[in-house]
Structure formats: structure tokens, C-alpha cells
Design a protein around this motif. Structure first.
Motif, PDB file in Angstrom:
ATOM      1  N   PHE A 150       6.104 -10.542  11.125  1.00  9.75           N
ATOM      2  CA  PHE A 150       4.043  -9.873  11.190  1.00  9.75           C
ATOM      3  C   PHE A 150       4.645  -9.015  10.061  1.00  9.75           C
ATOM      4  N   PRO A 151       3.498  -8.341   9.693  1.00  2.00           N
ATOM      5  CA  PRO A 151       3.418  -6.776   8.777  1.00  2.00           C
ATOM      6  C   PRO A 151       3.902  -6.110   8.650  1.00  2.00           C
ATOM      7  N   LEU A 152       4.906  -5.486   7.564  1.00  2.00           N
ATOM      8  CA  LEU A 152       5.537  -4.220   8.153  1.00  2.00           C
ATOM      9  C   LEU A 152       4.523  -2.906   8.220  1.00  2.00           C
ATOM     10  N   ASP A 153       5.286  -1.980   9.479  1.00  2.00           N
ATOM     11  CA  ASP A 153       4.683  -0.822   9.716  1.00  2.00           C
ATOM     12  C   ASP A 153       4.661  -0.078   9.328  1.00  2.00           C
ATOM     13  N   GLY A 154       3.264   0.649   8.320  1.00  2.00           N
ATOM     14  CA  GLY A 154       4.162   2.214   7.685  1.00  2.00           C
ATOM     15  C   GLY A 154       5.208   2.632   7.879  1.00  2.00           C
ATOM     16  N   GLY A 155       4.179   3.526   9.366  1.00  2.00           N
ATOM     17  CA  GLY A 155       4.500   4.247  10.444  1.00  2.00           C
ATOM     18  C   GLY A 155       5.772   4.225  10.535  1.00  2.00           C
ATOM     19  N   ALA A 156       6.960   3.398  10.472  1.00  2.13           N
ATOM     20  CA  ALA A 156       7.862   3.001  11.472  1.00  2.13           C
ATOM     21  C   ALA A 156       8.972   3.026  10.906  1.00  2.13           C
ATOM     22  N   SER A 157       8.713   3.387   9.435  1.00  2.84           N
ATOM     23  CA  SER A 157      10.297   3.870   8.932  1.00  2.84           C
ATOM     24  C   SER A 157       9.945   4.758   7.461  1.00  2.84           C
ATOM     25  N   LEU A 158      10.725   5.705   7.475  1.00  2.00           N
ATOM     26  CA  LEU A 158      10.410   6.872   6.085  1.00  2.00           C
ATOM     27  C   LEU A 158      10.249   5.814   4.292  1.00  2.00           C
ATOM     28  N   LEU A 159      11.499   4.999   4.735  1.00  2.00           N
ATOM     29  CA  LEU A 159      12.236   4.151   3.598  1.00  2.00           C
ATOM     30  C   LEU A 159      10.540   3.243   3.032  1.00  2.00           C
ATOM     31  N   VAL A 160       9.767   2.787   4.096  1.00  2.00           N
ATOM     32  CA  VAL A 160       8.872   1.767   3.893  1.00  2.00           C
ATOM     33  C   VAL A 160       7.484   2.987   3.280  1.00  2.00           C
ATOM     34  N   ARG A 161       7.556   3.508   3.549  1.00  2.00           N
ATOM     35  CA  ARG A 161       5.920   4.344   3.463  1.00  2.00           C
ATOM     36  C   ARG A 161       5.718   4.325   2.083  1.00  2.00           C
ATOM     37  N   PRO A 162       6.674   5.679   1.196  1.00  2.00           N
ATOM     38  CA  PRO A 162       6.203   4.870   0.362  1.00  2.00           C
ATOM     39  C   PRO A 162       5.729   4.288  -0.163  1.00  2.00           C
ATOM     40  N   TYR A 163       5.993   2.784  -0.056  1.00  2.00           N
ATOM     41  CA  TYR A 163       5.532   1.789  -1.284  1.00  2.00           C
ATOM     42  C   TYR A 163       4.799   1.187  -0.342  1.00  2.00           C
ATOM     43  N   MET A 164       4.329   2.076   0.809  1.00  2.00           N
ATOM     44  CA  MET A 164       2.750   1.358   1.467  1.00  2.00           C
ATOM     45  C   MET A 164       1.564   2.366   0.963  1.00  2.00           C
ATOM     46  N   LEU A 165       2.464   3.702   0.945  1.00  2.00           N
ATOM     47  CA  LEU A 165       0.865   4.104   0.518  1.00  2.00           C
ATOM     48  C   LEU A 165       0.956   3.781  -1.314  1.00  2.00           C
ATOM     49  N   ALA A 166       1.476   2.865  -2.141  1.00  2.00           N
ATOM     50  CA  ALA A 166       1.427   3.031  -2.894  1.00  2.00           C
ATOM     51  C   ALA A 166       0.970   1.836  -3.437  1.00  2.00           C
ATOM     52  N   HIS A 167       0.649   1.144  -2.316  1.00  2.00           N
ATOM     53  CA  HIS A 167       0.612  -0.448  -2.498  1.00  2.00           C
ATOM     54  C   HIS A 167      -0.980   0.244  -2.276  1.00  2.00           C
ATOM     55  N   GLU A 168      -1.473   0.710  -1.059  1.00  2.00           N
ATOM     56  CA  GLU A 168      -2.391   0.860  -0.528  1.00  2.00           C
ATOM     57  C   GLU A 168      -3.229   1.881  -1.059  1.00  2.00           C
ATOM     58  N   ARG A 169      -3.346   2.686  -2.381  1.00  2.00           N
ATOM     59  CA  ARG A 169      -3.616   3.431  -3.388  1.00  2.00           C
ATOM     60  C   ARG A 169      -4.264   2.274  -4.745  1.00  2.00           C
ATOM     61  N   GLN A 170      -3.132   1.199  -4.814  1.00  2.00           N
ATOM     62  CA  GLN A 170      -3.642  -0.141  -6.047  1.00  2.00           C
ATOM     63  C   GLN A 170      -4.640  -0.575  -5.444  1.00  2.00           C
ATOM     64  N   GLN A 171      -4.839  -1.557  -4.501  1.00  2.00           N
ATOM     65  CA  GLN A 171      -5.229  -1.776  -3.659  1.00  2.00           C
ATOM     66  C   GLN A 171      -7.012  -1.036  -3.337  1.00  2.00           C
ATOM     67  N   ALA A 172      -6.814  -0.252  -3.621  1.00  2.00           N
ATOM     68  CA  ALA A 172      -8.122   0.729  -3.772  1.00  2.00           C
ATOM     69  C   ALA A 172      -8.701   0.911  -5.009  1.00  2.00           C
ATOM     70  N   GLN A 173      -7.858   1.328  -5.279  1.00  4.07           N
ATOM     71  CA  GLN A 173      -7.972   1.672  -7.076  1.00  4.07           C
ATOM     72  C   GLN A 173      -8.601  -0.236  -7.773  1.00  4.07           C
ATOM     73  N   ARG A 174      -8.122  -1.079  -7.523  1.00  3.45           N
ATOM     74  CA  ARG A 174      -8.580  -2.499  -7.199  1.00  3.45           C
ATOM     75  C   ARG A 174     -10.043  -2.277  -6.512  1.00  3.45           C
ATOM     76  N   GLU A 175     -10.444  -2.298  -5.853  1.00  2.00           N
ATOM     77  CA  GLU A 175     -11.760  -2.151  -5.061  1.00  2.00           C
ATOM     78  C   GLU A 175     -12.537  -1.788  -5.573  1.00  2.00           C
ATOM     79  N   ARG A 176     -12.316  -0.163  -6.433  1.00  2.00           N
ATOM     80  CA  ARG A 176     -13.307   0.950  -6.843  1.00  2.00           C
ATOM     81  C   ARG A 176     -13.957   0.112  -8.290  1.00  2.00           C
TER      82      ARG A 176
END
Length: 77
Positions: A41-67
Motif C-alpha cells: 500500500f502507498p506510504l502515508d506521509g502524515g503517518a511518520s515524521l521521517l517520511v514527510r520530508p521525502y513526500m513533500l519533496a516528491h510532491e514538489r517535484q511532481q508539481a514542477q513536472r506538471e507545470r
């Protein structure tokens, strides 16, 4: 040279064959499993403080690609 050949052949004739090897018992190991596996199952970014920074970076990168893709589409049309 002939003496050398005779000596080598005499040495080969004196060699004793190795006794037949018997297979030693080796217990079977469980199948190799990688240390990390993809979660089912996909990782829940809010579930762990260790995962959240990586999820934020991935989301930013994905938004840049879309733009960038949308910019290319507007320029091409």
C-alpha cells in the motif's frame, strides 16, 4: 628436454587419484528475501515524521513536472 619429459611423466604416474568425494549435508536455507520490499500500500506521509520530508519533496517535484508539461503544451499550441 627428454629427461625433463621423462621426469614429468614419471611424476604423473606416481600420483594417486583422490578418493571419491561424498556430498556433505548442508541444511537448506530459506529463500533469499531482499532487506527492503515495496509495501503493498502507498506510504502515508502524515503517518511518520521521517517520511514527510521525502513526500513533500516528491510532491514538489511532481508539481514542477506538471507545470513544465503544461508550459510546453501552451507553447506548442
Amino acid at each position: 628436454m627428454q629427461n625433463l619429459m621423462r621426469r614429468l611423466l614419471s611424476r604423473l604416474g606416481k600420483r594417486r587419484p583422490h578418493p571419491a568425494r561424498t556430498e556433505t549435508y548442508r541444511p537448506q536455507r530459506p529463500p533469499h528475501r531482499p532487506l527492503h520490499r515495496r509495501p503493498e500500500f502507498p506510504l502515508d506521509g502524515g503517518a511518520s515524521l521521517l517520511v514527510r520530508p521525502y513526500m513533500l519533496a516528491h510532491e514538489r517535484q511532481q508539481a514542477q513536472r506538471e507545470r513544465a508539461f503544461l508550459r510546453e503544451m501552451t507553447v506548442a499550441s
